[in-house]
Design an enzyme around this catalytic site. Sequence first.
Site, PDB file in Angstrom:
ATOM      1  N   ARG A 105      -7.057  12.765   0.996  1.00  0.00           N
ATOM      2  CA  ARG A 105      -5.969  13.263   1.857  1.00  0.00           C
ATOM      3  C   ARG A 105      -4.608  12.707   1.445  1.00  0.00           C
ATOM      4  O   ARG A 105      -3.590  13.305   1.738  1.00  0.00           O
ATOM      5  CB  ARG A 105      -6.247  12.946   3.321  1.00  0.00           C
ATOM      6  N   HIS A 106      -4.578  11.549   0.792  1.00  0.00           N
ATOM      7  CA  HIS A 106      -3.275  11.075   0.285  1.00  0.00           C
ATOM      8  C   HIS A 106      -3.364  10.774  -1.213  1.00  0.00           C
ATOM      9  O   HIS A 106      -2.954  11.590  -2.027  1.00  0.00           O
ATOM     10  CB  HIS A 106      -2.684   9.921   1.125  1.00  0.00           C
ATOM     11  N   ASP A 121      -0.116   4.482  -0.047  1.00  0.00           N
ATOM     12  CA  ASP A 121      -0.832   5.709   0.370  1.00  0.00           C
ATOM     13  C   ASP A 121       0.087   6.729   1.035  1.00  0.00           C
ATOM     14  O   ASP A 121      -0.032   7.941   0.801  1.00  0.00           O
ATOM     15  CB  ASP A 121      -1.913   5.384   1.407  1.00  0.00           C
ATOM     16  N   HIS A 122       0.986   6.227   1.904  1.00  0.00           N
ATOM     17  CA  HIS A 122       1.716   7.190   2.732  1.00  0.00           C
ATOM     18  C   HIS A 122       2.903   7.813   2.019  1.00  0.00           C
ATOM     19  O   HIS A 122       3.491   8.774   2.523  1.00  0.00           O
ATOM     20  CB  HIS A 122       2.064   6.566   4.084  1.00  0.00           C
ATOM     21  N   HIS A 162      -5.612   3.613  -1.550  1.00  0.00           N
ATOM     22  CA  HIS A 162      -6.933   3.970  -1.016  1.00  0.00           C
ATOM     23  C   HIS A 162      -7.254   5.402  -1.445  1.00  0.00           C
ATOM     24  O   HIS A 162      -6.608   6.349  -1.003  1.00  0.00           O
ATOM     25  CB  HIS A 162      -6.879   3.858   0.518  1.00  0.00           C
ATOM     26  N   GLU A 222     -10.979  -9.320   3.635  1.00  0.00           N
ATOM     27  CA  GLU A 222      -9.681  -8.975   4.203  1.00  0.00           C
ATOM     28  C   GLU A 222      -9.907  -8.796   5.694  1.00  0.00           C
ATOM     29  O   GLU A 222     -10.687  -7.926   6.112  1.00  0.00           O
ATOM     30  CB  GLU A 222      -9.121  -7.699   3.572  1.00  0.00           C
ATOM     31  N   ARG A 231       3.872  18.748   1.407  1.00  0.00           N
ATOM     32  CA  ARG A 231       4.563  19.889   0.829  1.00  0.00           C
ATOM     33  C   ARG A 231       3.843  20.488  -0.374  1.00  0.00           C
ATOM     34  O   ARG A 231       4.256  21.506  -0.898  1.00  0.00           O
ATOM     35  CB  ARG A 231       5.956  19.430   0.348  1.00  0.00           C
ATOM     36  N   ASN A 270       0.849  -1.189   0.000  1.00  0.00           N
ATOM     37  CA  ASN A 270       0.000   0.000   0.000  1.00  0.00           C
ATOM     38  C   ASN A 270       0.890   1.247   0.000  1.00  0.00           C
ATOM     39  O   ASN A 270       1.706   1.428   0.914  1.00  0.00           O
ATOM     40  CB  ASN A 270      -0.898  -0.043   1.253  1.00  0.00           C
ATOM     41  N   GLY A 302       1.195  -1.309   4.331  1.00  0.00           N
ATOM     42  CA  GLY A 302       1.611   0.000   3.862  1.00  0.00           C
ATOM     43  C   GLY A 302       2.461   0.785   4.828  1.00  0.00           C
ATOM     44  O   GLY A 302       3.656   0.975   4.625  1.00  0.00           O
ATOM     45  N   HIS A 303       1.864   1.245   5.920  1.00  0.00           N
ATOM     46  CA  HIS A 303       2.503   2.240   6.784  1.00  0.00           C
ATOM     47  C   HIS A 303       3.875   1.787   7.271  1.00  0.00           C
ATOM     48  O   HIS A 303       4.853   2.542   7.218  1.00  0.00           O
ATOM     49  CB  HIS A 303       1.568   2.550   7.962  1.00  0.00           C
ATOM     50  N   GLU A 357      -8.607   0.434  -2.879  1.00  0.00           N
ATOM     51  CA  GLU A 357      -9.354   0.487  -1.612  1.00  0.00           C
ATOM     52  C   GLU A 357     -10.274   1.681  -1.647  1.00  0.00           C
ATOM     53  O   GLU A 357      -9.843   2.790  -2.012  1.00  0.00           O
ATOM     54  CB  GLU A 357      -8.375   0.705  -0.459  1.00  0.00           C
ATOM     55  N   THR A 371      -6.893   6.684  10.268  1.00  0.00           N
ATOM     56  CA  THR A 371      -6.762   5.592   9.308  1.00  0.00           C
ATOM     57  C   THR A 371      -8.043   4.774   9.429  1.00  0.00           C
ATOM     58  O   THR A 371      -8.918   5.110  10.222  1.00  0.00           O
ATOM     59  CB  THR A 371      -5.499   4.752   9.601  1.00  0.00           C
ATOM     60  N   THR A 372      -8.154   3.699   8.627  1.00  0.00           N
ATOM     61  CA  THR A 372      -9.377   2.906   8.667  1.00  0.00           C
ATOM     62  C   THR A 372      -9.452   2.204  10.015  1.00  0.00           C
ATOM     63  O   THR A 372      -8.671   1.303  10.290  1.00  0.00           O
ATOM     64  CB  THR A 372      -9.359   1.864   7.521  1.00  0.00           C
ATOM     65  N   ARG A 429      -9.372   8.066  -0.742  1.00  0.00           N
ATOM     66  CA  ARG A 429     -10.338   8.457   0.290  1.00  0.00           C
ATOM     67  C   ARG A 429     -11.239   9.568  -0.229  1.00  0.00           C
ATOM     68  O   ARG A 429     -10.844  10.343  -1.099  1.00  0.00           O
ATOM     69  CB  ARG A 429      -9.605   8.930   1.558  1.00  0.00           C
ATOM     70  N   HIS A 487      -3.522  -4.451   7.923  1.00  0.00           N
ATOM     71  CA  HIS A 487      -3.597  -3.256   8.778  1.00  0.00           C
ATOM     72  C   HIS A 487      -2.664  -3.395   9.973  1.00  0.00           C
ATOM     73  O   HIS A 487      -2.811  -4.299  10.785  1.00  0.00           O
ATOM     74  CB  HIS A 487      -5.012  -2.934   9.274  1.00  0.00           C
ATOM     75  N   GLY A 488      -1.680  -2.490  10.008  1.00  0.00           N
ATOM     76  CA  GLY A 488      -0.779  -2.424  11.140  1.00  0.00           C
ATOM     77  C   GLY A 488       0.302  -3.492  11.146  1.00  0.00           C
ATOM     78  O   GLY A 488       1.035  -3.608  12.137  1.00  0.00           O
TER      79      GLY A 488
HETATM   80  N1  PXP Z   1      -5.787  -3.067   4.266  1.00  0.00           N
HETATM   81  C1  PXP Z   1      -6.763  -2.127   4.357  1.00  0.00           C
HETATM   82  C2  PXP Z   1      -8.138  -2.512   3.970  1.00  0.00           C
HETATM   83  C3  PXP Z   1      -6.471  -0.813   4.790  1.00  0.00           C
HETATM   84  O1  PXP Z   1      -7.455   0.097   4.887  1.00  0.00           O
HETATM   85  C4  PXP Z   1      -5.133  -0.482   5.077  1.00  0.00           C
HETATM   86  C5  PXP Z   1      -4.799   0.924   5.473  1.00  0.00           C
HETATM   87  O2  PXP Z   1      -5.014   1.763   4.394  1.00  0.00           O
HETATM   88  C6  PXP Z   1      -4.168  -1.477   4.952  1.00  0.00           C
HETATM   89  C7  PXP Z   1      -4.523  -2.761   4.564  1.00  0.00           C
HETATM   90  C8  PXP Z   1      -2.735  -1.201   5.229  1.00  0.00           C
HETATM   91  O3  PXP Z   1      -2.576  -0.862   6.563  1.00  0.00           O
HETATM   92  P1  PXP Z   1      -1.164  -0.329   7.066  1.00  0.00           P
HETATM   93  O4  PXP Z   1      -0.892   0.926   6.323  1.00  0.00           O
HETATM   94  O5  PXP Z   1      -1.359  -0.147   8.520  1.00  0.00           O
HETATM   95  O6  PXP Z   1      -0.156  -1.403   6.736  1.00  0.00           O
END
Ligand code: PXP
Length: 266
Positions: A58-59, A18-19, A52, A160, A27, A16, A225-226, A79, A109-110, A54, A203-204
Amino acid sequence: MSAPVPVVSPIRLGVNIDHVATLRNARGGLLPDPVRAAALAVAGGADGITAHLREDRRHIRDADMARLKAELSVPLNFEMAATDEMVAIALAIAPHACCLVPERREERTTEGGLDVVGGGAALRGHIGRLAEAGIRVSLFIAPDPAQVAAAAESGAAVIELHTGAWCDLLAAGEGAAAEAELRRLVVAAEQAAGLGLEIHAGHGLDYATAQAMAALPQVRELNIGHFLVGEAVFEGLETAVRRMRAAMAQGRAVLRGRLAASHAAA
Ligand code: PXP
């Protein structure tokens, strides 16, 4: 002759990005470019890219999704919230997959899983329109038996499982509660597999928790992702993705060992 040891399916990694867009947007301007990050993730061994879009942009922005679809050599997992606006955008972009997530503007976040039980005809309608267009639909849900059962009735092919609560409990040192949440994830994966759903998780996740998820036989894909974007600051994205792949391979190796041992004992 004894039965063969069960075959362990491969496990995919969706990265992912996104970040990377979060950093760009801090910036204004064009850098760092999330599409360049996607290419590096693929070079490091990602099987797919997740982004994602959104509601508040935002990203990731609309133009990022279009460029990702046009420039990627691997499947794109879009997403999105289950809304008419997002379904229309997804149908125009035609990604490989859509993962439907709950969305609230004020969240960082979600935060929770999608409410499939309460989603009703509107949610089924969104799933149906995406699936009819040939898009693989995934529902991001908490490891809750009622949500898993509703997902199996919804027309989606994939769930998921939301690993965020488990990862948060581990990070807080809440060992017993984390163990209970892990058990919920295991039970939900077993239930969903029994209902014919494909199971993903995300997630996480970090190296250790991704390895643990990869040791669950029903889990076919992780979306991360993060943590990876954070590690990229220190060791580069390609290296971080490579290490993540190695952690997941280690999880699958642990699973193979476990299956072989229980087979030998049977
Ligand atoms: N899966 C889903 C459905 C999510 O919403 C996210 C966060 O955007 C992730 C995975 C990835 O989560 P993380 O960025 O914490 O790894």
